[in-house]
Design an enzyme around this catalytic site. Structure first.
Site, mmCIF file in Angstrom:
data_model
loop_
_atom_site.group_PDB
_atom_site.id
_atom_site.type_symbol
_atom_site.label_atom_id
_atom_site.label_comp_id
_atom_site.label_asym_id
_atom_site.label_seq_id
_atom_site.Cartn_x
_atom_site.Cartn_y
_atom_site.Cartn_z
ATOM 1 N N LYS A 176 0.869 -1.183 0.000
ATOM 2 C CA LYS A 176 0.000 0.000 0.000
ATOM 3 C C LYS A 176 0.898 1.222 0.000
ATOM 4 O O LYS A 176 1.562 1.520 0.993
ATOM 5 C CB LYS A 176 -0.915 0.050 1.222
ATOM 6 N N SER A 230 4.615 7.282 10.994
ATOM 7 C CA SER A 230 4.719 7.950 12.292
ATOM 8 C C SER A 230 4.656 6.943 13.439
ATOM 9 O O SER A 230 4.126 5.836 13.293
ATOM 10 C CB SER A 230 3.573 8.957 12.441
ATOM 11 N N VAL A 233 0.939 6.037 14.344
ATOM 12 C CA VAL A 233 0.307 5.006 13.500
ATOM 13 C C VAL A 233 1.011 3.666 13.699
ATOM 14 O O VAL A 233 0.360 2.615 13.770
ATOM 15 C CB VAL A 233 0.312 5.437 12.010
ATOM 16 N N GLU A 251 9.403 1.287 11.283
ATOM 17 C CA GLU A 251 10.396 2.366 11.201
ATOM 18 C C GLU A 251 9.629 3.665 11.365
ATOM 19 O O GLU A 251 8.780 3.994 10.533
ATOM 20 C CB GLU A 251 11.079 2.378 9.820
ATOM 21 N N CYS A 285 12.625 11.131 8.155
ATOM 22 C CA CYS A 285 12.685 10.693 9.567
ATOM 23 C C CYS A 285 14.073 10.895 10.106
ATOM 24 O O CYS A 285 14.267 10.996 11.317
ATOM 25 C CB CYS A 285 12.218 9.274 9.793
ATOM 26 N N GLN A 332 0.563 18.976 6.466
ATOM 27 C CA GLN A 332 1.940 19.159 6.947
ATOM 28 C C GLN A 332 2.214 20.633 7.245
ATOM 29 O O GLN A 332 2.935 20.970 8.180
ATOM 30 C CB GLN A 332 2.933 18.623 5.920
ATOM 31 N N GLU A 386 8.417 15.459 16.982
ATOM 32 C CA GLU A 386 8.769 15.520 15.569
ATOM 33 C C GLU A 386 7.837 16.484 14.828
ATOM 34 O O GLU A 386 6.624 16.413 14.985
ATOM 35 C CB GLU A 386 8.635 14.118 14.963
HETATM 36 C C1 UN1 Z 1 13.604 8.547 5.799
HETATM 37 O O1 UN1 Z 1 13.903 9.641 6.247
HETATM 38 O O2 UN1 Z 1 12.464 8.110 5.917
HETATM 39 O O3 UN1 Z 1 19.318 8.412 5.322
HETATM 40 C C2 UN1 Z 1 14.569 7.722 5.058
HETATM 41 C C3 UN1 Z 1 18.569 9.095 4.618
HETATM 42 C C4 UN1 Z 1 17.906 8.466 3.418
HETATM 43 C C5 UN1 Z 1 16.728 7.680 3.848
HETATM 44 C C6 UN1 Z 1 15.810 8.456 4.740
HETATM 45 N N1 UN1 Z 1 18.827 7.633 2.705
HETATM 46 O O4 UN1 Z 1 18.349 10.254 4.895
#
Ligand code: UN1
Length: 496
Positions: A176, A230, A233, A251, A285, A332, A386
Protein backbone atom coordinates in the site's frame (compact mmCIF):
# COMPACT_ATOMS: atom_id res chain seq x y z
CA UNK A 1 -6.17 18.89 -19.00
CA UNK A 2 -7.51 15.45 -18.25
CA UNK A 3 -5.47 13.26 -15.98
CA UNK A 4 -4.75 9.54 -16.21
CA UNK A 5 -6.53 6.98 -14.06
CA UNK A 6 -4.46 4.29 -12.38
CA UNK A 7 -5.64 0.88 -11.18
CA UNK A 8 -4.59 -1.60 -8.53
CA UNK A 9 -2.35 -4.45 -9.65
CA UNK A 10 -3.89 -7.65 -8.35
CA UNK A 11 -2.86 -11.10 -9.59
CA UNK A 12 -1.29 -9.57 -12.70
CA UNK A 13 -4.38 -7.56 -13.66
CA UNK A 14 -4.90 -3.85 -13.40
CA UNK A 15 -8.23 -3.46 -11.58
CA UNK A 16 -10.38 -0.58 -10.36
CA UNK A 17 -11.24 -0.46 -6.68
CA UNK A 18 -14.49 -2.42 -6.24
CA UNK A 19 -16.20 0.74 -5.02
CA UNK A 20 -15.04 2.63 -8.13
CA UNK A 21 -13.78 5.42 -5.87
CA UNK A 22 -10.53 7.20 -6.52
CA UNK A 23 -8.21 9.67 -4.81
CA UNK A 24 -6.61 12.50 -6.77
CA UNK A 25 -2.83 12.84 -6.61
CA UNK A 26 -1.94 16.55 -6.67
CA UNK A 27 1.36 18.32 -7.24
CA UNK A 28 2.24 20.01 -3.91
CA UNK A 29 3.97 22.84 -5.76
CA UNK A 30 0.83 23.53 -7.79
CA UNK A 31 -2.45 21.96 -6.73
CA UNK A 32 -4.04 22.70 -10.09
CA UNK A 33 -1.68 20.10 -11.57
CA UNK A 34 -3.48 16.76 -11.13
CA UNK A 35 -1.09 13.86 -11.58
CA UNK A 36 -3.72 11.15 -11.68
CA UNK A 37 -6.62 9.41 -10.02
CA UNK A 38 -5.64 6.38 -7.93
CA UNK A 39 -7.94 3.72 -6.49
CA UNK A 40 -9.36 4.31 -3.04
CA UNK A 41 -9.18 0.67 -2.00
CA UNK A 42 -11.24 -0.94 0.72
CA UNK A 43 -11.06 -4.25 2.56
CA UNK A 44 -12.51 -6.21 -0.37
CA UNK A 45 -9.78 -4.97 -2.73
CA UNK A 46 -7.14 -5.85 -0.17
CA UNK A 47 -8.68 -9.31 0.24
CA UNK A 48 -8.40 -9.91 -3.52
CA UNK A 49 -4.77 -8.82 -3.49
CA UNK A 50 -3.91 -11.02 -0.51
CA UNK A 51 -5.62 -13.99 -2.17
CA UNK A 52 -3.60 -13.39 -5.35
CA UNK A 53 -0.39 -13.16 -3.34
CA UNK A 54 -1.24 -16.33 -1.46
CA UNK A 55 -1.85 -18.18 -4.72
CA UNK A 56 1.38 -16.89 -6.27
CA UNK A 57 3.40 -17.89 -3.20
CA UNK A 58 2.90 -21.58 -4.03
CA UNK A 59 5.17 -21.32 -7.07
CA UNK A 60 7.30 -18.29 -6.18
CA UNK A 61 8.79 -19.85 -3.07
CA UNK A 62 10.09 -22.69 -5.27
CA UNK A 63 11.79 -20.43 -7.84
CA UNK A 64 15.50 -20.70 -7.02
CA UNK A 65 16.63 -17.61 -5.11
CA UNK A 66 19.37 -16.78 -7.67
CA UNK A 67 16.65 -16.66 -10.35
CA UNK A 68 14.47 -14.41 -8.22
CA UNK A 69 17.51 -12.18 -7.76
CA UNK A 70 18.09 -12.01 -11.52
CA UNK A 71 14.63 -10.53 -11.94
CA UNK A 72 15.63 -7.77 -9.53
CA UNK A 73 18.73 -7.10 -11.58
CA UNK A 74 16.55 -6.82 -14.65
CA UNK A 75 14.25 -4.40 -12.81
CA UNK A 76 17.38 -2.43 -11.87
CA UNK A 77 18.22 -1.96 -15.55
CA UNK A 78 14.72 -0.61 -16.15
CA UNK A 79 15.09 1.80 -13.23
CA UNK A 80 18.42 3.02 -14.61
CA UNK A 81 16.89 3.60 -18.05
CA UNK A 82 13.96 5.53 -16.58
CA UNK A 83 15.78 7.32 -13.77
CA UNK A 84 15.18 10.85 -15.05
CA UNK A 85 11.51 10.25 -15.85
CA UNK A 86 10.86 8.62 -12.48
CA UNK A 87 12.67 11.45 -10.68
CA UNK A 88 10.52 14.04 -12.46
CA UNK A 89 7.34 12.10 -11.66
CA UNK A 90 8.44 12.00 -8.04
CA UNK A 91 9.19 15.70 -7.76
CA UNK A 92 5.83 16.40 -9.32
CA UNK A 93 3.90 14.30 -6.82
CA UNK A 94 6.05 14.68 -3.70
CA UNK A 95 7.72 18.06 -4.09
CA UNK A 96 11.35 17.45 -3.19
CA UNK A 97 13.89 18.92 -5.58
CA UNK A 98 15.14 17.00 -8.61
CA UNK A 99 18.62 16.26 -7.27
CA UNK A 100 16.94 14.57 -4.35
CA UNK A 101 14.38 12.60 -6.35
CA UNK A 102 17.20 11.38 -8.60
CA UNK A 103 18.84 10.23 -5.37
CA UNK A 104 15.63 8.48 -4.32
CA UNK A 105 15.49 6.50 -7.58
CA UNK A 106 19.23 5.81 -7.23
CA UNK A 107 18.60 4.38 -3.78
CA UNK A 108 16.21 1.83 -5.33
CA UNK A 109 18.84 1.08 -8.01
CA UNK A 110 21.46 0.52 -5.27
CA UNK A 111 19.08 -1.62 -3.23
CA UNK A 112 18.41 -3.87 -6.24
CA UNK A 113 22.14 -4.46 -6.72
CA UNK A 114 22.76 -5.05 -3.04
CA UNK A 115 19.87 -7.40 -2.45
CA UNK A 116 20.21 -9.35 -5.70
CA UNK A 117 23.61 -10.52 -4.42
CA UNK A 118 21.73 -12.15 -1.57
CA UNK A 119 20.07 -14.48 -4.06
CA UNK A 120 23.32 -16.43 -4.11
CA UNK A 121 23.92 -16.08 -0.38
CA UNK A 122 20.87 -16.30 1.89
CA UNK A 123 23.29 -18.10 4.18
CA UNK A 124 22.17 -20.45 6.90
CA UNK A 125 24.42 -22.35 9.30
CA UNK A 126 25.32 -25.96 9.81
CA UNK A 127 26.31 -27.18 13.24
CA UNK A 128 27.26 -30.56 14.69
CA UNK A 129 24.47 -32.59 16.21
CA UNK A 130 24.89 -33.82 19.77
CA UNK A 131 24.12 -37.32 18.43
CA UNK A 132 26.34 -39.47 16.19
CA UNK A 133 25.47 -39.87 12.52
CA UNK A 134 23.11 -36.99 12.56
CA UNK A 135 23.36 -33.81 10.49
CA UNK A 136 21.99 -30.45 11.65
CA UNK A 137 21.46 -27.21 9.77
CA UNK A 138 19.33 -24.10 9.76
CA UNK A 139 17.89 -22.64 6.58
CA UNK A 140 16.07 -19.39 5.81
CA UNK A 141 12.48 -19.83 4.66
CA UNK A 142 10.18 -17.16 3.23
CA UNK A 143 7.50 -15.89 5.59
CA UNK A 144 4.63 -16.04 3.07
CA UNK A 145 2.43 -13.12 2.09
CA UNK A 146 3.87 -9.88 3.42
CA UNK A 147 2.11 -6.51 3.64
CA UNK A 148 4.13 -3.37 3.05
CA UNK A 149 2.96 0.10 4.06
CA UNK A 150 5.20 2.90 2.86
CA UNK A 151 5.53 6.67 3.37
CA UNK A 152 5.44 9.62 0.98
CA UNK A 153 8.85 11.10 1.72
CA UNK A 154 10.88 8.38 -0.05
CA UNK A 155 8.17 6.97 -2.32
CA UNK A 156 10.47 4.74 -4.38
CA UNK A 157 13.48 4.11 -2.12
CA UNK A 158 11.56 2.91 0.92
CA UNK A 159 9.27 0.58 -1.07
CA UNK A 160 12.45 -0.88 -2.62
CA UNK A 161 13.99 -1.44 0.85
CA UNK A 162 11.00 -3.63 1.63
CA UNK A 163 9.98 -5.19 -1.69
CA UNK A 164 13.39 -6.30 -2.91
CA UNK A 165 14.55 -8.26 0.13
CA UNK A 166 11.04 -9.68 0.58
CA UNK A 167 11.02 -10.92 -3.02
CA UNK A 168 14.52 -12.35 -3.14
CA UNK A 169 13.69 -14.28 0.02
CA UNK A 170 10.69 -15.87 -1.73
CA UNK A 171 7.79 -13.95 -0.22
CA UNK A 172 4.90 -12.52 -2.19
CA UNK A 173 3.88 -8.94 -1.50
CA UNK A 174 0.93 -6.61 -1.21
CA UNK A 175 2.05 -3.01 -1.00
CA UNK A 176 0.00 0.00 0.00
CA UNK A 177 1.81 3.12 -1.18
CA UNK A 178 1.44 6.44 0.60
CA UNK A 179 -1.83 8.19 -0.23
CA UNK A 180 0.04 11.32 -1.34
CA UNK A 181 2.65 9.68 -3.58
CA UNK A 182 1.41 6.49 -5.22
CA UNK A 183 2.85 7.17 -8.69
CA UNK A 184 6.49 6.60 -7.70
CA UNK A 185 5.59 3.28 -6.14
CA UNK A 186 3.58 2.38 -9.27
CA UNK A 187 6.68 3.17 -11.33
CA UNK A 188 8.70 0.81 -9.18
CA UNK A 189 6.08 -1.93 -9.47
CA UNK A 190 5.89 -1.43 -13.23
CA UNK A 191 9.66 -1.99 -13.42
CA UNK A 192 9.22 -5.27 -11.53
CA UNK A 193 6.37 -6.35 -13.80
CA UNK A 194 8.40 -5.49 -16.91
CA UNK A 195 11.31 -7.45 -15.45
CA UNK A 196 9.16 -10.57 -15.64
CA UNK A 197 7.84 -11.08 -12.14
CA UNK A 198 5.04 -13.67 -12.32
CA UNK A 199 1.46 -12.43 -11.75
CA UNK A 200 0.45 -12.14 -8.10
CA UNK A 201 4.01 -12.04 -6.76
CA UNK A 202 3.71 -8.27 -6.34
CA UNK A 203 0.36 -6.58 -5.88
CA UNK A 204 -0.33 -2.92 -5.29
CA UNK A 205 -3.46 -1.53 -3.67
CA UNK A 206 -3.58 2.20 -3.17
CA UNK A 207 -5.75 4.08 -0.74
CA UNK A 208 -5.80 5.55 2.72
CA UNK A 209 -4.15 4.20 5.84
CA UNK A 210 -7.43 3.91 7.68
CA UNK A 211 -9.18 1.85 4.98
CA UNK A 212 -6.53 0.11 2.89
CA UNK A 213 -3.68 -0.04 5.41
CA UNK A 214 -5.89 -1.31 8.23
CA UNK A 215 -7.35 -4.05 6.04
CA UNK A 216 -3.86 -5.25 5.20
CA UNK A 217 -2.76 -5.19 8.83
CA UNK A 218 -5.83 -7.16 9.90
CA UNK A 219 -5.99 -9.73 7.11
CA UNK A 220 -5.40 -13.19 8.60
CA UNK A 221 -3.43 -14.48 5.58
CA UNK A 222 -0.81 -11.73 5.78
CA UNK A 223 2.09 -13.12 7.81
CA UNK A 224 4.20 -9.99 8.24
CA UNK A 225 3.79 -6.24 8.05
CA UNK A 226 6.62 -3.85 7.31
CA UNK A 227 5.60 -0.28 8.05
CA UNK A 228 7.35 3.06 7.77
CA UNK A 229 5.53 6.11 9.10
CA UNK A 230 4.72 7.95 12.29
CA UNK A 231 5.13 6.47 15.76
CA UNK A 232 1.43 7.11 16.48
CA UNK A 233 0.31 5.01 13.50
CA UNK A 234 3.07 2.44 14.06
CA UNK A 235 1.77 1.76 17.53
CA UNK A 236 -1.70 1.07 16.11
CA UNK A 237 -0.25 -1.19 13.42
CA UNK A 238 1.58 -3.25 16.03
CA UNK A 239 -1.47 -3.54 18.26
CA UNK A 240 -3.80 -4.59 15.44
CA UNK A 241 -1.28 -7.00 13.91
CA UNK A 242 -0.84 -8.68 17.28
CA UNK A 243 -4.36 -10.12 17.03
CA UNK A 244 -3.20 -12.48 14.27
CA UNK A 245 0.41 -12.84 15.53
CA UNK A 246 2.01 -11.17 12.57
CA UNK A 247 5.65 -10.23 12.53
CA UNK A 248 5.83 -6.46 12.45
CA UNK A 249 8.74 -4.23 11.46
CA UNK A 250 8.27 -0.57 12.33
CA UNK A 251 10.40 2.37 11.20
CA UNK A 252 9.05 5.55 12.72
CA UNK A 253 9.77 9.03 13.92
CA UNK A 254 12.88 10.91 14.85
CA UNK A 255 14.03 14.12 16.51
CA UNK A 256 17.57 13.90 15.31
CA UNK A 257 20.36 15.90 16.89
CA UNK A 258 23.47 17.31 15.29
CA UNK A 259 26.00 18.13 18.00
CA UNK A 260 28.67 20.71 17.22
CA UNK A 261 31.65 20.92 19.60
CA UNK A 262 33.88 23.97 19.98
CA UNK A 263 36.71 22.23 18.12
CA UNK A 264 34.61 21.35 15.06
CA UNK A 265 35.29 22.49 11.51
CA UNK A 266 32.56 25.11 11.63
CA UNK A 267 32.01 25.50 7.90
CA UNK A 268 31.63 21.76 7.55
CA UNK A 269 29.19 21.68 10.47
CA UNK A 270 27.20 24.51 8.86
CA UNK A 271 27.00 22.72 5.51
CA UNK A 272 25.86 19.56 7.29
CA UNK A 273 23.25 21.31 9.42
CA UNK A 274 21.75 23.15 6.48
CA UNK A 275 21.48 19.98 4.42
CA UNK A 276 20.27 17.89 7.35
CA UNK A 277 17.60 20.37 8.47
CA UNK A 278 16.23 21.68 5.18
CA UNK A 279 17.02 18.92 2.67
CA UNK A 280 13.72 17.25 1.66
CA UNK A 281 12.11 20.31 3.30
CA UNK A 282 12.85 18.68 6.66
CA UNK A 283 10.54 15.81 5.77
CA UNK A 284 12.84 12.89 6.51
CA UNK A 285 12.69 10.69 9.57
CA UNK A 286 16.44 11.26 9.66
CA UNK A 287 16.13 15.07 9.29
CA UNK A 288 18.18 17.23 11.65
CA UNK A 289 15.62 18.85 13.91
CA UNK A 290 17.85 19.76 16.88
CA UNK A 291 21.22 21.44 16.54
CA UNK A 292 23.17 21.28 19.79
CA UNK A 293 25.84 23.97 19.96
CA UNK A 294 28.73 24.20 22.43
CA UNK A 295 28.84 27.64 23.99
CA UNK A 296 32.19 28.66 22.44
CA UNK A 297 30.89 28.47 18.86
CA UNK A 298 27.17 29.00 19.44
CA UNK A 299 26.98 32.69 18.56
CA UNK A 300 29.06 32.44 15.40
CA UNK A 301 27.32 29.27 14.23
CA UNK A 302 23.87 30.72 14.88
CA UNK A 303 24.56 33.92 12.94
CA UNK A 304 26.00 32.08 9.95
CA UNK A 305 23.33 29.37 9.99
CA UNK A 306 20.44 31.83 10.04
CA UNK A 307 22.02 33.94 7.30
CA UNK A 308 22.27 30.86 5.09
CA UNK A 309 18.79 29.55 5.99
CA UNK A 310 17.31 32.91 4.94
CA UNK A 311 18.99 32.65 1.55
CA UNK A 312 17.65 29.20 0.69
CA UNK A 313 15.55 29.30 -2.47
CA UNK A 314 12.14 27.79 -1.83
CA UNK A 315 9.94 26.83 -4.76
CA UNK A 316 8.93 24.21 -7.29
CA UNK A 317 11.40 21.33 -7.11
CA UNK A 318 11.25 20.88 -10.89
CA UNK A 319 13.14 24.18 -11.23
CA UNK A 320 16.83 23.20 -10.94
CA UNK A 321 17.73 26.46 -9.15
CA UNK A 322 15.40 25.67 -6.23
CA UNK A 323 16.93 24.30 -3.02
CA UNK A 324 13.84 23.62 -0.88
CA UNK A 325 10.61 22.24 -2.33
CA UNK A 326 7.07 22.44 -0.95
CA UNK A 327 5.73 20.43 1.98
CA UNK A 328 3.77 17.47 0.73
CA UNK A 329 0.28 18.69 1.66
CA UNK A 330 -1.77 21.20 3.63
CA UNK A 331 -1.86 19.01 6.74
CA UNK A 332 1.94 19.16 6.95
CA UNK A 333 1.78 22.95 6.70
CA UNK A 334 -0.70 22.94 9.55
CA UNK A 335 1.68 20.85 11.64
CA UNK A 336 4.54 23.26 10.95
CA UNK A 337 2.27 26.18 11.90
CA UNK A 338 1.18 24.39 15.04
CA UNK A 339 4.75 23.80 16.21
CA UNK A 340 5.79 27.36 15.44
CA UNK A 341 2.96 28.50 17.72
CA UNK A 342 3.95 26.01 20.41
CA UNK A 343 7.59 27.11 20.27
CA UNK A 344 6.65 30.78 20.54
CA UNK A 345 4.37 30.06 23.49
CA UNK A 346 7.16 28.13 25.19
CA UNK A 347 9.39 31.19 24.90
CA UNK A 348 11.65 30.06 22.07
CA UNK A 349 13.09 32.85 19.94
CA UNK A 350 12.15 32.80 16.25
CA UNK A 351 15.27 33.74 14.27
CA UNK A 352 13.90 33.24 10.78
CA UNK A 353 10.93 31.83 8.89
CA UNK A 354 7.87 30.69 10.80
CA UNK A 355 5.23 31.17 8.11
CA UNK A 356 3.71 29.45 5.12
CA UNK A 357 4.65 31.09 1.80
CA UNK A 358 1.45 32.00 0.03
CA UNK A 359 1.68 34.79 -2.54
CA UNK A 360 2.76 34.84 -6.20
CA UNK A 361 4.54 31.67 -7.31
CA UNK A 362 3.58 30.05 -4.02
CA UNK A 363 -0.15 30.66 -4.35
CA UNK A 364 -1.11 27.21 -5.61
CA UNK A 365 1.22 25.11 -3.48
CA UNK A 366 2.01 24.21 0.11
CA UNK A 367 5.25 26.01 0.94
CA UNK A 368 6.79 26.87 4.30
CA UNK A 369 9.73 29.11 5.12
CA UNK A 370 12.91 27.51 6.48
CA UNK A 371 12.45 28.17 10.19
CA UNK A 372 15.01 28.42 12.99
CA UNK A 373 14.36 28.78 16.72
CA UNK A 374 17.02 29.65 19.30
CA UNK A 375 16.84 29.94 23.07
CA UNK A 376 15.38 26.45 23.18
CA UNK A 377 15.74 24.24 26.25
CA UNK A 378 15.67 20.43 26.11
CA UNK A 379 12.39 20.24 28.05
CA UNK A 380 10.35 22.26 25.55
CA UNK A 381 7.85 20.44 23.39
CA UNK A 382 9.50 21.94 20.29
CA UNK A 383 12.74 20.20 21.38
CA UNK A 384 11.12 16.80 21.88
CA UNK A 385 8.39 16.23 19.26
CA UNK A 386 8.77 15.52 15.57
CA UNK A 387 7.60 18.32 13.24
CA UNK A 388 8.47 16.70 9.89
CA UNK A 389 8.91 20.05 8.25
CA UNK A 390 11.55 22.77 7.72
CA UNK A 391 11.70 23.70 11.40
CA UNK A 392 14.89 23.32 13.42
CA UNK A 393 15.82 24.31 16.98
CA UNK A 394 19.16 25.45 18.36
CA UNK A 395 20.08 24.33 21.89
CA UNK A 396 23.24 25.43 23.69
CA UNK A 397 25.32 23.29 26.03
CA UNK A 398 28.55 23.51 28.03
CA UNK A 399 30.19 20.09 28.08
CA UNK A 400 30.31 17.12 25.74
CA UNK A 401 28.66 14.95 28.41
CA UNK A 402 25.78 17.42 28.67
CA UNK A 403 25.32 17.31 24.89
CA UNK A 404 25.04 13.53 24.90
CA UNK A 405 22.57 13.72 27.76
CA UNK A 406 20.39 16.23 25.87
CA UNK A 407 20.62 14.23 22.66
CA UNK A 408 19.44 11.13 24.54
CA UNK A 409 16.73 12.86 26.56
CA UNK A 410 13.92 12.30 24.04
CA UNK A 411 11.68 9.35 23.17
CA UNK A 412 13.13 8.89 19.69
CA UNK A 413 16.44 7.37 18.63
CA UNK A 414 16.97 7.25 14.87
CA UNK A 415 19.94 9.34 13.74
CA UNK A 416 22.56 11.47 15.49
CA UNK A 417 25.61 13.37 14.36
CA UNK A 418 28.70 14.80 16.05
CA UNK A 419 31.04 17.39 14.59
CA UNK A 420 34.44 17.38 16.30
CA UNK A 421 38.13 16.88 15.61
CA UNK A 422 38.59 15.05 18.90
CA UNK A 423 38.83 11.33 18.23
CA UNK A 424 38.22 10.37 21.86
CA UNK A 425 34.95 12.26 21.96
CA UNK A 426 33.97 10.81 18.59
CA UNK A 427 34.36 7.25 19.89
CA UNK A 428 32.55 8.04 23.13
CA UNK A 429 29.67 9.45 21.07
CA UNK A 430 29.52 6.36 18.84
CA UNK A 431 29.11 4.32 22.00
CA UNK A 432 26.85 6.58 24.05
CA UNK A 433 24.38 8.23 21.66
CA UNK A 434 21.11 6.32 21.87
CA UNK A 435 20.30 5.96 18.19
CA UNK A 436 20.30 3.40 15.41
CA UNK A 437 22.61 5.60 13.33
CA UNK A 438 25.49 7.87 14.39
CA UNK A 439 27.47 10.04 11.99
CA UNK A 440 30.82 11.66 12.77
CA UNK A 441 31.47 14.87 10.83
CA UNK A 442 28.51 14.23 8.54
CA UNK A 443 24.84 15.24 8.74
CA UNK A 444 22.07 13.08 10.22
CA UNK A 445 20.76 12.23 6.75
CA UNK A 446 22.38 10.11 4.07
CA UNK A 447 22.11 6.45 5.06
CA UNK A 448 23.41 3.90 2.54
CA UNK A 449 21.35 0.84 1.62
CA UNK A 450 23.77 -1.86 2.75
CA UNK A 451 24.03 -0.74 6.37
CA UNK A 452 21.39 -1.36 9.03
CA UNK A 453 18.69 1.33 8.98
CA UNK A 454 16.37 1.83 11.92
CA UNK A 455 16.24 3.21 15.40
CA UNK A 456 15.76 2.61 19.09
CA UNK A 457 13.11 3.65 21.62
CA UNK A 458 9.94 5.01 19.95
CA UNK A 459 11.63 5.01 16.53
CA UNK A 460 11.44 1.27 16.00
CA UNK A 461 10.66 -2.14 17.39
CA UNK A 462 14.07 -3.70 16.96
CA UNK A 463 14.12 -4.58 13.27
CA UNK A 464 16.43 -3.11 10.67
CA UNK A 465 16.14 -2.41 6.96
CA UNK A 466 19.19 -2.65 4.70
CA UNK A 467 21.52 -5.01 6.52
CA UNK A 468 18.94 -6.81 8.62
CA UNK A 469 16.00 -6.82 6.21
CA UNK A 470 16.49 -10.48 5.36
CA UNK A 471 16.23 -11.34 9.03
CA UNK A 472 12.75 -9.85 8.97
CA UNK A 473 11.63 -11.31 5.65
CA UNK A 474 12.79 -14.86 6.39
CA UNK A 475 12.07 -17.26 9.16
CA UNK A 476 14.58 -19.81 10.43
CA UNK A 477 13.92 -23.49 9.99
CA UNK A 478 16.00 -26.09 11.80
CA UNK A 479 16.54 -29.32 9.87
CA UNK A 480 17.92 -32.57 11.36
CA UNK A 481 18.91 -35.53 9.21
CA UNK A 482 19.52 -38.74 11.11
CA UNK A 483 21.55 -41.26 9.12
CA UNK A 484 22.21 -43.70 11.99
CA UNK A 485 19.27 -45.90 11.02
CA UNK A 486 18.04 -46.10 14.57
CA UNK A 487 15.97 -44.00 16.95
CA UNK A 488 18.24 -41.54 18.75
CA UNK A 489 16.72 -39.52 21.53
CA UNK A 490 18.22 -36.08 22.10
CA UNK A 491 19.07 -35.18 25.70
CA UNK A 492 18.48 -38.86 26.68
CA UNK A 493 20.55 -41.34 24.68
CA UNK A 494 23.68 -39.25 24.87
CA UNK A 495 23.28 -38.19 28.52
CA UNK A 496 26.00 -38.91 31.11
C1 UN1 B 1 13.60 8.55 5.80
O1 UN1 B 1 13.90 9.64 6.25
O2 UN1 B 1 12.46 8.11 5.92
O3 UN1 B 1 19.32 8.41 5.32
C2 UN1 B 1 14.57 7.72 5.06
C3 UN1 B 1 18.57 9.10 4.62
C4 UN1 B 1 17.91 8.47 3.42
C5 UN1 B 1 16.73 7.68 3.85
C6 UN1 B 1 15.81 8.46 4.74
N1 UN1 B 1 18.83 7.63 2.71
O4 UN1 B 1 18.35 10.25 4.89
Amino acid sequence: MTHPTYHNLIGGQWLRAASGKTILNLNPADHSDVIGAFPSSQAEDVALAVAAAKKAFVAWRLVPAPKRAEMLLHAREILIQNKEKYARDMTREMGKVLVETRGDVQEAIDEALYVSGEGRRLFGVTTPSELPNKFAMSVRMPVGVVGLITPWNFPMAIPSWKLFPALVAGNTCVIKPATDTPLSTYNLIQALVDAGLPPGVVNIVSGTGSATGSALVEHPDVRAISFTGSSAVGSLVAQRAAATFKQVSLEMGGKNAQIVLDDANLDLALDGALWGAFGTTGQRCTATSRILLQKGIAAEFTAKFVARAKKLKVGDGLDESIEVGPQVNAAQIETSNLYVDIAKREGAQLLCGGHPLTGGAYARGTFFEPTVFAGVTPQMQIAREEVFGPVVVLIEFSSFEEAVEIANSIDYGLSTSLYTRNVNRAFAAMRDLEAGITYINAPTIGAEVHLPFGGVKHTGNGHREGLGALDFFTTWKAVYVDYSDKLQRAQIDNAE
